[in-house]
Design a protein around this motif. Structure first.
Motif, PDB file in Angstrom:
ATOM      1  N   VAL A  34       0.823  -1.220   0.000  1.00 27.76           N
ATOM      2  CA  VAL A  34       0.000   0.000   0.000  1.00 27.76           C
ATOM      3  C   VAL A  34       0.853   1.264   0.000  1.00 27.76           C
ATOM      4  O   VAL A  34       0.333   2.368   0.194  1.00 27.76           O
ATOM      5  CB  VAL A  34      -0.980   0.009   1.193  1.00 27.76           C
ATOM      6  CG1 VAL A  34      -1.904  -1.187   1.131  1.00 27.76           C
ATOM      7  CG2 VAL A  34      -0.239   0.062   2.530  1.00 27.76           C
ATOM      8  N   GLY A  35       2.171   1.105  -0.172  1.00 29.02           N
ATOM      9  CA  GLY A  35       3.008   2.281  -0.338  1.00 29.02           C
ATOM     10  C   GLY A  35       3.797   2.717   0.873  1.00 29.02           C
ATOM     11  O   GLY A  35       4.313   3.842   0.901  1.00 29.02           O
ATOM     12  N   MET A  36       3.938   1.852   1.885  1.00 30.59           N
ATOM     13  CA  MET A  36       4.733   2.179   3.063  1.00 30.59           C
ATOM     14  C   MET A  36       5.957   1.270   3.120  1.00 30.59           C
ATOM     15  O   MET A  36       5.949   0.170   2.562  1.00 30.59           O
ATOM     16  CB  MET A  36       3.901   2.028   4.343  1.00 30.59           C
ATOM     17  CG  MET A  36       2.741   3.011   4.451  1.00 30.59           C
ATOM     18  SD  MET A  36       1.783   2.839   6.005  1.00 30.59           S
ATOM     19  CE  MET A  36       0.815   1.370   5.611  1.00 30.59           C
ATOM     20  N   GLU A  37       6.995   1.725   3.820  1.00 29.53           N
ATOM     21  CA  GLU A  37       8.213   0.944   3.973  1.00 29.53           C
ATOM     22  C   GLU A  37       8.437   0.635   5.448  1.00 29.53           C
ATOM     23  O   GLU A  37       8.339   1.521   6.301  1.00 29.53           O
ATOM     24  CB  GLU A  37       9.423   1.707   3.428  1.00 29.53           C
ATOM     25  CG  GLU A  37       9.366   1.962   1.928  1.00 29.53           C
ATOM     26  CD  GLU A  37       9.489   0.686   1.094  1.00 29.53           C
ATOM     27  OE1 GLU A  37      10.151  -0.272   1.581  1.00 29.53           O
ATOM     28  OE2 GLU A  37       8.928   0.647  -0.007  1.00 29.53           O
ATOM     29  N   ALA A  38       8.745  -0.626   5.737  1.00 27.47           N
ATOM     30  CA  ALA A  38       9.035  -1.041   7.109  1.00 27.47           C
ATOM     31  C   ALA A  38      10.406  -1.693   7.171  1.00 27.47           C
ATOM     32  O   ALA A  38      10.714  -2.591   6.375  1.00 27.47           O
ATOM     33  CB  ALA A  38       7.977  -2.012   7.613  1.00 27.47           C
ATOM     34  N   ASP A  39      11.240  -1.217   8.069  1.00 29.30           N
ATOM     35  CA  ASP A  39      12.514  -1.863   8.370  1.00 29.30           C
ATOM     36  C   ASP A  39      12.308  -2.766   9.583  1.00 29.30           C
ATOM     37  O   ASP A  39      11.570  -2.417  10.510  1.00 29.30           O
ATOM     38  CB  ASP A  39      13.581  -0.814   8.684  1.00 29.30           C
ATOM     39  CG  ASP A  39      13.787   0.161   7.538  1.00 29.30           C
ATOM     40  OD1 ASP A  39      13.904  -0.297   6.385  1.00 29.30           O
ATOM     41  OD2 ASP A  39      13.806   1.380   7.800  1.00 29.30           O
ATOM     42  N   ILE A  40      12.970  -3.903   9.586  1.00 24.20           N
ATOM     43  CA  ILE A  40      12.782  -4.874  10.664  1.00 24.20           C
ATOM     44  C   ILE A  40      13.968  -4.825  11.618  1.00 24.20           C
ATOM     45  O   ILE A  40      15.124  -4.865  11.190  1.00 24.20           O
ATOM     46  CB  ILE A  40      12.615  -6.300  10.106  1.00 24.20           C
ATOM     47  CG1 ILE A  40      11.356  -6.371   9.233  1.00 24.20           C
ATOM     48  CG2 ILE A  40      12.540  -7.315  11.246  1.00 24.20           C
ATOM     49  CD1 ILE A  40      11.203  -7.692   8.507  1.00 24.20           C
ATOM     50  N   ARG A  41      13.670  -4.740  12.907  1.00 26.40           N
ATOM     51  CA  ARG A  41      14.683  -4.809  13.958  1.00 26.40           C
ATOM     52  C   ARG A  41      14.359  -6.005  14.841  1.00 26.40           C
ATOM     53  O   ARG A  41      13.272  -6.084  15.412  1.00 26.40           O
ATOM     54  CB  ARG A  41      14.672  -3.511  14.773  1.00 26.40           C
ATOM     55  CG  ARG A  41      15.550  -3.536  16.017  1.00 26.40           C
ATOM     56  CD  ARG A  41      15.397  -2.212  16.751  1.00 26.40           C
ATOM     57  NE  ARG A  41      15.677  -2.315  18.163  1.00 26.40           N
ATOM     58  CZ  ARG A  41      15.117  -1.525  19.093  1.00 26.40           C
ATOM     59  NH1 ARG A  41      14.267  -0.582  18.732  1.00 26.40           N
ATOM     60  NH2 ARG A  41      15.427  -1.672  20.362  1.00 26.40           N
ATOM     61  N   LEU A  42      15.287  -6.928  14.941  1.00 26.02           N
ATOM     62  CA  LEU A  42      15.068  -8.151  15.697  1.00 26.02           C
ATOM     63  C   LEU A  42      15.701  -8.062  17.079  1.00 26.02           C
ATOM     64  O   LEU A  42      16.830  -7.586  17.221  1.00 26.02           O
ATOM     65  CB  LEU A  42      15.644  -9.352  14.945  1.00 26.02           C
ATOM     66  CG  LEU A  42      15.028  -9.623  13.563  1.00 26.02           C
ATOM     67  CD1 LEU A  42      15.795 -10.731  12.856  1.00 26.02           C
ATOM     68  CD2 LEU A  42      13.549  -9.988  13.681  1.00 26.02           C
ATOM     69  N   VAL A  43      14.958  -8.509  18.106  1.00 28.73           N
ATOM     70  CA  VAL A  43      15.467  -8.545  19.468  1.00 28.73           C
ATOM     71  C   VAL A  43      15.198  -9.925  20.041  1.00 28.73           C
ATOM     72  O   VAL A  43      14.321 -10.658  19.569  1.00 28.73           O
ATOM     73  CB  VAL A  43      14.816  -7.465  20.355  1.00 28.73           C
ATOM     74  CG1 VAL A  43      15.082  -6.073  19.812  1.00 28.73           C
ATOM     75  CG2 VAL A  43      13.306  -7.696  20.496  1.00 28.73           C
ATOM     76  N   GLU A  44      15.952 -10.297  21.057  1.00 29.78           N
ATOM     77  CA  GLU A  44      15.712 -11.572  21.714  1.00 29.78           C
ATOM     78  C   GLU A  44      14.329 -11.572  22.354  1.00 29.78           C
ATOM     79  O   GLU A  44      13.884 -10.565  22.894  1.00 29.78           O
ATOM     80  CB  GLU A  44      16.781 -11.843  22.772  1.00 29.78           C
ATOM     81  CG  GLU A  44      18.173 -12.083  22.187  1.00 29.78           C
ATOM     82  CD  GLU A  44      18.187 -13.214  21.187  1.00 29.78           C
ATOM     83  OE1 GLU A  44      17.634 -14.295  21.486  1.00 29.78           O
ATOM     84  OE2 GLU A  44      18.745 -13.022  20.084  1.00 29.78           O
ATOM     85  N   GLN A  45      13.677 -12.730  22.306  1.00 28.42           N
ATOM     86  CA  GLN A  45      12.304 -12.810  22.794  1.00 28.42           C
ATOM     87  C   GLN A  45      12.190 -12.380  24.253  1.00 28.42           C
ATOM     88  O   GLN A  45      11.241 -11.694  24.638  1.00 28.42           O
ATOM     89  CB  GLN A  45      11.777 -14.235  22.620  1.00 28.42           C
ATOM     90  CG  GLN A  45      10.322 -14.401  23.024  1.00 28.42           C
ATOM     91  CD  GLN A  45       9.739 -15.691  22.486  1.00 28.42           C
ATOM     92  OE1 GLN A  45       9.727 -15.915  21.288  1.00 28.42           O
ATOM     93  NE2 GLN A  45       9.276 -16.547  23.380  1.00 28.42           N
TER      94      GLN A  45
END
Length: 510
Positions: free
Chosen positions: A380-391
């Motif tokens: 739909v035209g948005m950008e998401a960057d993913i940041r991973l952390v320990e659960q």
């Protein structure tokens, strides 16, 4: 002081959180003895509420074996534990609780009115720094006699007994002697009245408990020993159950559940509560301080695609906050859902590029789920960057506000939903997790607390649920169906709220 609260039941943001359904009601002779090994998803947060600040599911599970609350939910019913009876005062500004006689903490300290008063006085002291949203209307707790206490309220509150039955960190009654003598030591070695006595905690590996020989219910517990194993990797946890190294555990992928259902050597326990997979938007930060962006993300989420490809049909979509198995279900809500046209129109209306960071758990399931959300918003035209952390750290990320969008879980609720609604969406006793303007919710909940008519209270709770959807405070698209996989020898596993394994009456067929 307006501080951010922890999630109500310390919600670890797992993708298919697990709990247990009732076994067959056929009569079976309980057997005493044996060691139960339980596979856990993350490290424990510690047991001194002032130090831990939050009890996640992995902590509540062992905490509930060593410490107890005044009341507890069994299914949808409130039943006595350390409290025997609950009587609301005529003015509705107080309630009297009769305490169970003859109970002692594991260190020999008597459980009595003095212990309960000391517990809540310590919690309510400002210097303790514990978030008290679960019991916010409580003004003080007074001793009536040796085995009776009175909860004095700031305002009429229909949800008091439900709140006291919540297995939240504030309600586990601690030994006042042990806590006073060694608060640091208590964090690593809790002392309560429960059916099991704490023995050791090997960080990152296990917690060990043994049967309390002086437990106030002489019939319980059946087990001699508990071992809580820290097994964050879902594949390792599943293989440990299949091989018999672990007796029961929770899974975070549907594949494990479907595979286990085909295995005659395994038992799958299933229960659909009122909990839901959710994502928090941090409304205090761009771009989610704009409600159009929040709504656009919600409308971009392809629930059916995730149910079909990720959950593989093991759970269902939400249509409100609580779900049809809750007596507080609101079936007529106009619940935001998947609508690409609306999402694209909202993005166009914002009129500038939208980019944000999505925090997710660094597990195979967490990574895959985050990737799907990333693709949904891109469409739909948005950008998401993913940041991973320990659960084990994701909850603390939420508490600190160090996120724009963060995967979470809306807790399972029984009893009066005021406790959870105020905790997640109200702001009178600390900023809500999503840091939104809570004035609308607060006004409705104040009215609901004073309302004696249950149907009218329900209508108000439904009004809050509609506001949550209208304002897109959180994205709550998928109901949690809880699963646990166990050896068939594990008996009397009850239907557990919030994926917590309560071991009080579990027994092993040996």
């Amino acid at each position: 002081m307006n501080t951010t609260r922890p999630p109500l039941f310390a919600a670890l943001p797992v993708t298919c959180v697990l709990t247990f359904a009732l076994l067959s009601p056929a009569a079976q002779a309980q057997k005493k003895g044996g060691t139960l090994s339980i596979g856990m998803e993350a490290e424990f947060s510690g047991f001194n509420p002032a130090k831990a600040k939050i009890f996640n599911q992995n902590t509540i599970t062992p905490a509930s074996s060593v410490m107890e609350t005044l009341f507890v939910f069994e299914g949808k019913q409130i039943v006595p534990r350390l409290g025997l009876s609950f009587a609301q005062g005529d003015d509705r500004l107080s309630a009297t609780v009769k305490l169970r006689p003859g109970v002692k903490f594991h260190d020999g300290t008597p459980f009595d009115a003095d212990a309960v008063v000391a517990h809540y006085a310590w919690l309510l002291a400002p210097e303790t720094g514990i978030n008290l949203s679960v019991i916010a209307p409580v003004k003080t707790v007074e001793k009536v006699d040796e085995m009776t206490v009175r909860f004095v309220l700031k305002q009429p509150w229909a949800a008091l007994q439900s709140a006291l039955a919540s297995e939240h960190l504030v309600n586990f009654i601690l030994s006042p002697t042990a806590l006073k003598n060694d608060p640091e030591g208590f964090h690593r070695k809790p002392v309560g009245t429960g059916p099991f006595v704490f023995k050791e905690w090997q960080a990152g590996d296990r917690i060990v408990m043994e049967r309390n020989p002086d437990y106030w219910d002489p019939k319980l517990p059946y087990l001699d020993r508990l071992i809580y194993r820290v097994l964050p990797d879902g594949n390792t946890r599943y293989q440990s159950i299949k091989s018999g190294q672990v007796d029961i555990g929770r899974m975070d992928t549907a594949n494990h559940v479907l595979d286990a259902k085909k295995d005659p050597k395994l038992k799958v326990h299933e229960y659909q509560g009122s909990g839901a997979i959710s994502w928090n938007f941090n409304a205090s930060k761009e771009p989610f301080n704009d409600p159009r962006v929040r709504a656009a993300v919600v409308h971009s989420f392809n629930t059916k695609a995730m149910l079909d490809t990720f959950f593989l049909g093991t759970t269902v979509a939400t249509t409100d906050l609580l779900g049809p198995n809750s007596e507080w279900f609101c079936p007529k809500l106009n619940w935001r859902g998947y609508d690409l046209a609306k999402a694209r129109a909202l993005v166009a209306d914002v009129g500038k590029p939208i980019r944000f960071q999505l925090v997710s758990t660094n597990t195979p399931a967490g990574r895959r789920q985050a990737g799907m959300v990333q693709q949904f918003v891109k469409e739909v035209g948005m950008e998401a960057d993913i940041r991973l952390v320990e659960q084990s750290q994701n909850v603390r990320v939420g508490l600190s506000g160090d996120y724009q969008m963060d995967v979470w879980r809306f807790s399972d609720i029984v009893g009066e939903p005021d406790v959870a609604l105020a905790y997640y969406f109200g702001g009178e006793n600390g900023a809500p997790v999503s840091r939104h303007d809570s004035s609308k919710v607060d006004a409705i909940l104040r009215k609901a607390r004073a309302e004696t008519d249950k149907a009218k209270r329900k209508a108000m709770y439904c009004e809050v649920a509609q506001i949550v959807s209208d304002e897109a405070y959180q994205m709550i698209p998928i109901r949690v169906t809880y699963y646990a996989i166990a050896s068939p020898k594990v008996k009397n596993v009850p239907p557990m709220l919030n994926s917590v394994i309560r071991t009080r009456s579990v027994w092993l067929e040996q």
